[in-house]
Design a protein around this motif. Structure first.
Motif, short mmCIF file in Angstrom:
data_model
loop_
_atom_site.label_atom_id
_atom_site.label_comp_id
_atom_site.label_asym_id
_atom_site.label_seq_id
_atom_site.Cartn_x
_atom_site.Cartn_y
_atom_site.Cartn_z
N LEU A 190 0.82 -1.20 0.00
CA LEU A 190 0.00 0.00 0.00
C LEU A 190 0.87 1.27 0.00
N GLN A 191 1.97 1.23 0.73
CA GLN A 191 2.87 2.39 0.75
C GLN A 191 3.53 2.59 -0.60
N GLN A 192 3.89 1.49 -1.25
CA GLN A 192 4.46 1.60 -2.59
C GLN A 192 3.44 2.17 -3.57
N LEU A 193 2.20 1.70 -3.46
CA LEU A 193 1.15 2.22 -4.33
C LEU A 193 0.91 3.70 -4.06
N ALA A 194 0.96 4.10 -2.79
CA ALA A 194 0.77 5.51 -2.45
C ALA A 194 1.90 6.36 -3.04
N ALA A 195 3.13 5.86 -2.95
CA ALA A 195 4.26 6.59 -3.52
C ALA A 195 4.13 6.68 -5.04
#
Length: 344
Positions: free
Chosen positions: A33-38
């Motif tokens: 999810l953090q990668q997708l947010a970035a």
């Protein structure tokens, strides 16, 4: 506890009688999810500059400016990811570019060494920088901030010492095969530096996710005491991790000097951008969690910001202000992530 391995400590699942809400989100899901947010952030700012800035969204600008400007930050971020995963920090990487790049120029131009030998010796210089950092942190017990700050000053001064009154060694024009490492094109209209960066990113991903090296780095950052109790030589592995980070710094120095020449001031201040890229990508400053894919995305975000602001004509001093705000925001988001993880 001593009989358990560090990886077992990390992989241990919560008891079945613990309510699902108390177990928290799966760390791998959280990471994705953090990668997708970035990535979403990267897309948003790219669209913004494509609309607001003339000639931003062109192939020439995206490849020869945005990607190329992201390469050095990205390569530094790859090595820094391993260090931050352990809960450490490395402030020497920016000026490490200057020292390793100047070393490469000296070996190839002043000493007239063959290309392969010159590159190997430049990589060894980076390795030594990392090993000294690792020795000071792991063996002498110095705080990483102080140990690497001291090395940053060393890396800032030595290029001036070994250069001719601070002169640049123009390896990019005096040694064409060396210059091709960065500016050459194995793929038409696609610089070799970007291909090398992608190759290094694959190597870094494998190291972090598919080797004992990566598992121990995560274990040290998650719980150093438990890792030590499990029988792992934490001091040795910290030394190795900082050494690997130094090799990545040397790779950045080589690419920099191959592109613009070996300058004794190259890379100064770039350490903050690299650290910001790592944190923006989802690696926690508290250690124990890291993502190479996220670090690559973070480097691209910094590259897009730098290029987009220049195209829009934002004054240099305001570019520094904006980048500073981005770094603060990234650190604050990392703090929020840590608090949420502790709550669940």
């Amino acid at each position: 506890m001593p009989s358990e391995t560090a990886s077992a400590l990390l992989d241990k699942k919560p008891p079945e009688d613990v309510p699902p809400a108390a177990r928290g989100m799966n760390p791998q899901v959280r990471m994705r999810l953090q990668q997708l947010a970035a990535f979403a952030g990267l897309v948003i700012i790219t669209i913004f500059f494509a609309i607001a800035g003339d000639n931003f969204f062109t192939y020439d600008n995206l490849v020869n400016n945005v990607l190329l400007s992201s390469v050095l930050i990205g390569v530094l971020a790859l090595g820094t990811t391993f260090v931050i995963v352990t809960g450490g920090i490395d402030l020497s990487i920016g000026w490490g570019i200057a020292l390793t790049g100047m070393a490469a120029g000296t070996f190839l131009i002043t000493w007239d060494l063959p290309l392969g030998l010159g590159l190997l010796m430049a990589l060894l210089v980076g390795l030594v920088i990392g090993l000294v950092n690792g020795f000071n942190v792991s063996i002498l017990g110095m705080p990483p901030f102080i140990a690497t700050l001291a090395m940053m000053l060393v890396c800032q001064g030595l290029p001036l010492v070994i250069s001719d009154n601070g002169a640049t060694i123009y390896t990019n024009t005096q040694f064409p095969p060396y210059a091709d490492l960065s500016g050459g094109e194995l793929i038409p209209n696609f610089p070799n530096a970007v291909l090398i960066f992608l190759g290094l990113a694959v190597i870094a991903w494998v190291l972090l996710n598919r080797t004992v090296f990566g598992r121990y780095a995560v274990s040290i950052g998650s719980n150093e005491e438990a890792t030590e109790l499990s029988g792992i030589n934490v001091r040795k592995w910290k030394l190795v991790i900082y050494g690997v980070a130094g090799v990545f710094t040397a790779c950045a120095g080589i690419l920099s000097s191959a592109r613009i020449g070996a300058s004794p001031t190259a890379g100064g201040g770039m350490e903050l951008q690299a650290i910001a890229a790592v944190v923006i990508g989802g690696t926690s400053l508290a250690g124990g969690k890291g993502t190479i894919v996220g670090s690559v995305i973070g480097a691209l975000i910094i590259g897009v910001l730098n290029n987009g602001l220049q195209i829009m004509g934002v004054p240099q001093e305001w570019q520094y202000v904006i980048l500073g705000v981005v770094i603060l925001a990234a650190v604050y988001v990392d703090m929020l992530r840590k608090r949420s993880a502790e709550v669940v």
